[in-house]
Write a protein that holds these residues in place. Structure first.
Motif: not given
Length: 409
Positions: A378-396
């Motif tokens: 391993v010569v390099a590594q980095a965290p993968l992060v969410a580039l956008d927020a994802v809110e909860e969907g609707g009830f159904f």
């Protein structure tokens, strides 16, 4: 630094060579395959890197890639040593940070106090700047006198101006050193003359040089000035490499009987910058010769690649129970790697992503990891992060996804 887009198929825990093209719209510019190298170059690239030209008479040394902070070679890099006047790089960092915070200003009048003159002026055995006792000079001029002429008197006067006393300024030095990551350093004074407990390491000094270049390039630029005049006295910069190598633009020399001859250098050739540290050498010329050899070796055998840009989409894994069905992931800051020249095509990337993701997901939340390997290491590594927020969907939708998740399990 050579820029080149790297691509890999978006699969959890996938591992494959760089250069595999993605479909259009995947967020990467496709890179055409390089032309086949001439036979002599290919033969050269297959050879092992020769050992670094280790300074034979120094106590500790290293060569570091600036972009990645990777130590390419070194000996005794974490051994405690006296920094001598390389201490003044830490003094410069503190001054620049305090200016950036608005606490002091470049045009502040700084007084050459009698204490500063007696402890660091012409009547001492150390280097001095020559500012007149009980007279003032603009802070910027006083700092150039400290950097170029290695003036101990200027360092003391600046410390008194910034913090009231050398002891108080040393507390600031240690606080900033901790922020930089200099875990084994302890500063007692702003100039580097011998004092009990005033110690550092070659590794810590390289981190300091890297931080000054990165955080305060204007302050770093003083280090390339070849000579400076105060009153009737003109003194040269003691860094001999400023005259011998046009790619060298810093950083600082140091010498005391206890510390020996020390030199921290930095040079930029093309887009690549290296930092070298040589501590406890036997002469002014030898520390320059040793540093030059390390720079030449590092530039000849290593190169740095920018693998992925910040905030570029590297994967879009599925999200359960979310208002969106996918989340875009990438790295929060550019991912760079330093490796032997000619081995770029042998690098492989892998992404580690969870088998399933469930909303809500916050922007910037860590999702997984991207790793880059060369010959299995391993010569390099980095965290993968969410580039956008994802809110909860609707009830159904959440109810429906509960059913689908149960079915798939």
């Amino acid at each position: 630094m050579r820029l080149r887009s790297l691509s890999f198929i978006v699969l959890a825990s996938a591992s494959l060579a760089f250069g595999a093209g993605l479909a259009p719209g995947a967020g990467f510019a496709q890179t055409p395959p390089p032309a086949a190298p001439a036979a002599p170059a290919a033969l050269s690239d297959s050879l092992p890197i020769p050992d670094a030209p280790a300074p034979k008479t120094s106590k500790a040394w290293l060569v570091m890639d600036y972009a990645t902070g990777q130590i390419l070679a070194g000996e005794n890099v974490d051994a405690l040593v006296e920094p001598a006047s390389i201490t003044k790089v830490m003094t410069s960092y503190v001054i620049a940070a305090e200016i950036a915070a608005g606490k002091i200003h470049r045009n502040d009048p700084v007084r050459m106090t009698e204490h500063a003159w007696r402890e660091g002026g012409a009547g001492t055995d150390g280097s001095y700047s020559g500012f007149e006792v009980n007279q003032t000079a603009p802070l910027e001029q006083m700092e150039i006198g400290m950097v170029v002429q290695s003036g101990n008197d200027a360092a003391i006067a600046l410390a008194e101006h910034v913090a009231g006393s050398e002891a108080a300024f040393a507390q600031l030095m240690n606080a900033y050193a901790k922020k930089i990551g200099m875990t084994r350093s302890h500063f007692v004074n702003p100039h580097g003359l011998h004092a009990e407990g005033h110690v550092t390491t070659a590794h810590d000094l390289a981190l300091l040089g890297r931080a000054l270049i990165r955080d305060f390039p204007d302050a770093y630029a003083y280090n390339r000035i070849k000579e400076f005049t105060v009153g009737p006295i003109t003194q040269p910069n003691r860094n001999l490499l400023l005259w011998r190598d046009p790619s060298v633009d810093g950083i600082k020399t140091g010498h005391t009987s206890a510390a020996g001859y020390c030199l921290m250098t930095s040079a930029k050739r093309g887009d690549q910058r290296l930092i070298t540290v040589v501590m406890g050498d036997v002469s002014e010329n030898q520390r320059a010769v040793d540093s030059q050899a390390l720079l030449n070796w590092g530039f000849r055998f290593y190169e740095t690649h920018r693998l992925y840009e910040a905030n570029r989409v590297l994967a879009s894994p599925k999200v359960w129970k979310g208002a969106a069905d996918l989340v875009r992931v990438g790295v929060a800051s550019p991912l760079l790697v330093t490796a032997q020249r000619g081995k770029y095509s042998r690098m492989k990337a892998s992404m580690e992503l969870p088998r399933s993701l469930t909303a809500p997901i916050a922007k910037g939340q860590r999702i997984g990891t991207v790793k880059v390997t060369l010959d299995g290491k391993v010569v390099a590594q980095a965290p993968l992060v969410a580039l956008d927020a994802v809110e909860e969907g609707g009830f159904f939708k959440r109810l429906w996804h509960d059913l689908l998740m149960w079915w798939e399990s």
